[in-house]
Scaffold this active site. Sequence first.
Site: not given
Length: 338
Positions: A305-306
């Site tokens: 998801e970063g």
Amino acid sequence: MISFAHRSAFLDAVTHLPGASEHAIRAARARQAELTKPAGSLGRLEEIAVFMAGWQDNPRPQLGCVRAAIFAGNHGVAARGVSAFPAEVTAQMVANFETGGAAINVLAQCASAELTVVPLDLDCPTGDISRDPAMSEAECLDALNAGAAVVAPDTQLLLVGEMGIGNTTPAAALCAAAFGGTGAQWCGTGTGVDGAGLVRKIDAVEQALALHLPHCCDPFETLRRLGGREIAAMAGAMLAARLQRVPVLLDGFIACAAIAPIAAQHPQFTRHCLAAHCSAEAAHQLLLDCLGLEPLLRLDMRLGEGSGAALAVPLVRAAMATHDRMATFAEAAVARAQ
């Protein structure tokens, strides 16, 4: 806005990469030598400040717009039982992103980063890489351009992330194709797959390599055959960032795998990248070694998801703030070391 009209435009871009400003780097290093501290005492914070100076072409860089882009895609290989979660979770998590309920939503807010979520044909999984190419040429170009489109002109720091059930399998295949090695060396448990699932995953990667590796003649073809829409989109975003001299905070294994085919042929590609963290995914450290990058953080994360990249943004802000706001020896009337 940067876009790639055809395969050759992408390949031309990866062979003509702009560099950082050497003048700004020298000036930033000179400023570091004047600040009220022993030389090198802020460690990697000093390196980050100089790095940012070079890419901004500014000896005293500033950090305004931090952009976080999360790409989502589904994978045909997920049907082989290579993940602990069903494929429908990809769309469910996109909905969670859009309502602000995921970890990246919270972490992006903490980092004062603008978050964009880009779902990519979630109703149309890629081909099963163990049997077919992941994407057609047109599909791969569409994904690359979807990634490039998120890098707006005001972006000063980019971080990218992904959501895609089963995507550590194509990521492992991309790494093996780029840097060599076996499926067993590059495959880990991902989201928590059991032992039987890991065996299926390794087998899928080995079949994919046997089928596609003879045709992986360039970074585009490797991404097209072995990647996925969200993986190609991350590659497109990070290439567009380089073309605009925007530095990138790399997230975990999958985000790094997205640029592995480019970096294997063009090692200088990673010069605009900072590795935000080393994830708990088994092969991420091996991949960072291949990319020549040292992570800023080690927190045993493996979410994607970063999220790891978002956590590193405050370090970049701190590095730039100390570089810009600290007094020099002359300003503070502090004696230098003898």
